[in-house]
Motif scaffolding. Structure first.
Motif, short mmCIF file in Angstrom:
data_model
loop_
_atom_site.label_atom_id
_atom_site.label_comp_id
_atom_site.label_asym_id
_atom_site.label_seq_id
_atom_site.Cartn_x
_atom_site.Cartn_y
_atom_site.Cartn_z
N ASP A 132 0.83 -1.21 0.00
CA ASP A 132 0.00 0.00 0.00
C ASP A 132 0.86 1.26 0.00
O ASP A 132 0.55 2.25 -0.67
N GLU A 133 1.98 1.21 0.73
CA GLU A 133 2.85 2.39 0.80
C GLU A 133 3.55 2.62 -0.54
O GLU A 133 3.71 3.76 -0.97
N VAL A 134 3.95 1.53 -1.20
CA VAL A 134 4.56 1.66 -2.53
C VAL A 134 3.55 2.25 -3.50
O VAL A 134 3.85 3.18 -4.26
N LEU A 135 2.33 1.73 -3.48
CA LEU A 135 1.29 2.21 -4.39
C LEU A 135 0.96 3.67 -4.11
O LEU A 135 0.71 4.45 -5.04
N ALA A 136 0.96 4.04 -2.83
CA ALA A 136 0.67 5.43 -2.48
C ALA A 136 1.77 6.36 -3.00
O ALA A 136 1.50 7.46 -3.49
N LEU B 65 11.44 -0.08 3.11
CA LEU B 65 11.19 0.94 2.08
C LEU B 65 12.08 2.13 2.36
O LEU B 65 12.17 2.62 3.49
N LEU B 66 12.74 2.60 1.30
CA LEU B 66 13.68 3.72 1.42
C LEU B 66 13.35 4.79 0.40
O LEU B 66 13.04 4.49 -0.75
N ARG B 67 13.44 6.02 0.82
CA ARG B 67 13.24 7.16 -0.07
C ARG B 67 14.58 7.82 -0.37
O ARG B 67 15.58 7.51 0.29
N PRO B 68 14.63 8.70 -1.36
CA PRO B 68 15.89 9.36 -1.69
C PRO B 68 16.55 9.97 -0.46
O PRO B 68 15.90 10.67 0.33
N GLY B 69 17.84 9.69 -0.29
CA GLY B 69 18.58 10.21 0.85
C GLY B 69 18.53 9.32 2.07
O GLY B 69 19.27 9.57 3.04
N GLU B 70 17.70 8.27 2.05
CA GLU B 70 17.59 7.38 3.20
C GLU B 70 18.51 6.17 3.03
O GLU B 70 18.87 5.79 1.92
N GLY B 71 18.86 5.55 4.16
CA GLY B 71 19.72 4.37 4.18
C GLY B 71 20.48 4.30 5.48
O GLY B 71 20.63 5.30 6.20
N ASP C 205 26.35 5.43 4.10
CA ASP C 205 26.59 6.09 2.80
C ASP C 205 26.48 5.11 1.65
O ASP C 205 25.99 5.46 0.57
N ALA C 206 26.96 3.88 1.87
CA ALA C 206 26.92 2.88 0.80
C ALA C 206 25.47 2.57 0.41
O ALA C 206 25.15 2.50 -0.79
N GLU C 207 24.60 2.40 1.39
CA GLU C 207 23.21 2.10 1.07
C GLU C 207 22.53 3.29 0.43
O GLU C 207 21.74 3.14 -0.52
N ARG C 208 22.82 4.48 0.91
CA ARG C 208 22.23 5.67 0.29
C ARG C 208 22.67 5.78 -1.17
O ARG C 208 21.89 6.19 -2.03
N ALA C 209 23.91 5.40 -1.45
CA ALA C 209 24.40 5.42 -2.83
C ALA C 209 23.67 4.38 -3.68
O ALA C 209 23.36 4.63 -4.85
N LYS D 212 3.42 10.25 -7.14
CA LYS D 212 4.58 10.54 -8.00
C LYS D 212 5.81 10.86 -7.17
O LYS D 212 6.57 11.78 -7.45
N LYS D 213 6.03 10.04 -6.13
CA LYS D 213 7.20 10.17 -5.27
C LYS D 213 8.06 8.91 -5.41
O LYS D 213 7.55 7.79 -5.32
N PRO D 214 9.37 9.05 -5.65
CA PRO D 214 10.22 7.86 -5.81
C PRO D 214 10.39 7.10 -4.51
O PRO D 214 10.47 7.70 -3.43
N ILE D 215 10.49 5.80 -4.62
CA ILE D 215 10.69 4.96 -3.44
C ILE D 215 11.41 3.68 -3.88
O ILE D 215 11.31 3.27 -5.04
N VAL D 216 12.16 3.09 -2.97
CA VAL D 216 12.93 1.88 -3.26
C VAL D 216 12.56 0.79 -2.26
O VAL D 216 12.52 1.05 -1.05
N LEU D 217 12.30 -0.40 -2.77
CA LEU D 217 12.05 -1.57 -1.92
C LEU D 217 13.37 -2.32 -1.77
O LEU D 217 13.92 -2.83 -2.75
N ALA D 218 13.88 -2.36 -0.55
CA ALA D 218 15.13 -3.06 -0.26
C ALA D 218 14.82 -4.42 0.35
O ALA D 218 14.08 -4.51 1.32
#
Length: 222
Positions: free
Chosen positions: A3-7, A28-34, A37-41, A12-18
């Motif tokens: 539901d959070e990915v679909l939302a 779930l990670l958004r830009p700048g999260e992690g 530094d390696a994960e944020r990259a 129109k907000k980018p999101i990453v499923l790790a």
């Protein structure tokens, strides 16, 4: 989590499923999260390339990063000749294309079949389009009355690309006008002008190739 990915997709907000590959743990990670530094990259890389990224084996637990990006959009200001091949090429490259031009004689459906046309004044159109970091804006009219309002809105947005058709002299004059409107040199440096990679383009189609290439470079280049 779905539901959070679909939302995010709907907003129109980018999101990453790790996903941790051995345990199946997911985050779930958004830009700048992690966590570091390696994960944020990895998050940044997956979103920029629109491709999954897997962390290296020597990093301990292996994570798979699946990006979910908003759609790419290209807003062309000016229903001129170059807009015809550029809109077609951009659509083939996966962009949702909108042509903004209040001049109905130019922005006619028969000239741009299947392309979304917006007949509002450029600043109003771009504000309503709610430009995001997956949006590219290219002004094509050579007319400050149309280009400058669009550029003003674009420079205040998160658009990843802002390009302006015209000579170096025209672009220098354009920068002066926008500087008087309060934009700093740092902000104005976001504008690519003359827009397009220097490949010796002459015809409208060749210019369209150079513009789309420069947009692609800005989108994909680390």
């Amino acid at each position: 989590m779905l539901d959070e990915v679909l939302a995010s997709v709907e907003a129109k907000k980018p999101i990453v499923l790790a996903t941790e590959l051995s345990s199946g743990e997911q985050r779930l990670l958004r830009p700048g999260e992690g966590t570091d530094d390696a994960e944020r990259a990895h998050v940044t890389g997956a979103l920029r390339r629109d491709q999954p990224v897997t962390s290296a084996e020597d990093s301990g637990a292996r994570w798979f990063y699946q990006p979910f990006n908003p759609p790419l959009r290209m807003i062309l200001v000016g229903a001129v000749h170059i807009a015809q091949p550029l809109s077609a090429m951009a659509a083939l490259a996966g962009y949702e294309v909108t042509i903004v031009d209040p001049r109905s004689a130019f922005a006619a459906a028969e000239r741009f079949p299947g392309v979304t046309l917006n007949l509002s004044w450029p600043d109003e159109a771009l504000e309503a389009l709610d430009l995001d970091a997956r949006s590219a804006v290219v002004t094509l009219t050579h007319d400050p009355k149309l280009d400058d309002p669009a550029l003003t809105a674009a420079l205040r947005s998160d658009a990843f690309f802002i390009g302006c058709l015209g000579s170096k002299k025209t672009h220098a004059t354009r920068r002066k006008r926008l500087a008087k409107a309060g934009f700093s040199d740092e902000k104005l440096d976001r504008m690519k002008g003359p827009v397009g990679l220097p490949i010796g383009s002459r015809s409208p189609a060749e210019i369209a190739v150079s513009v789309l290439a420069q947009v692609t470079e800005s989108l994909r280049k680390p």
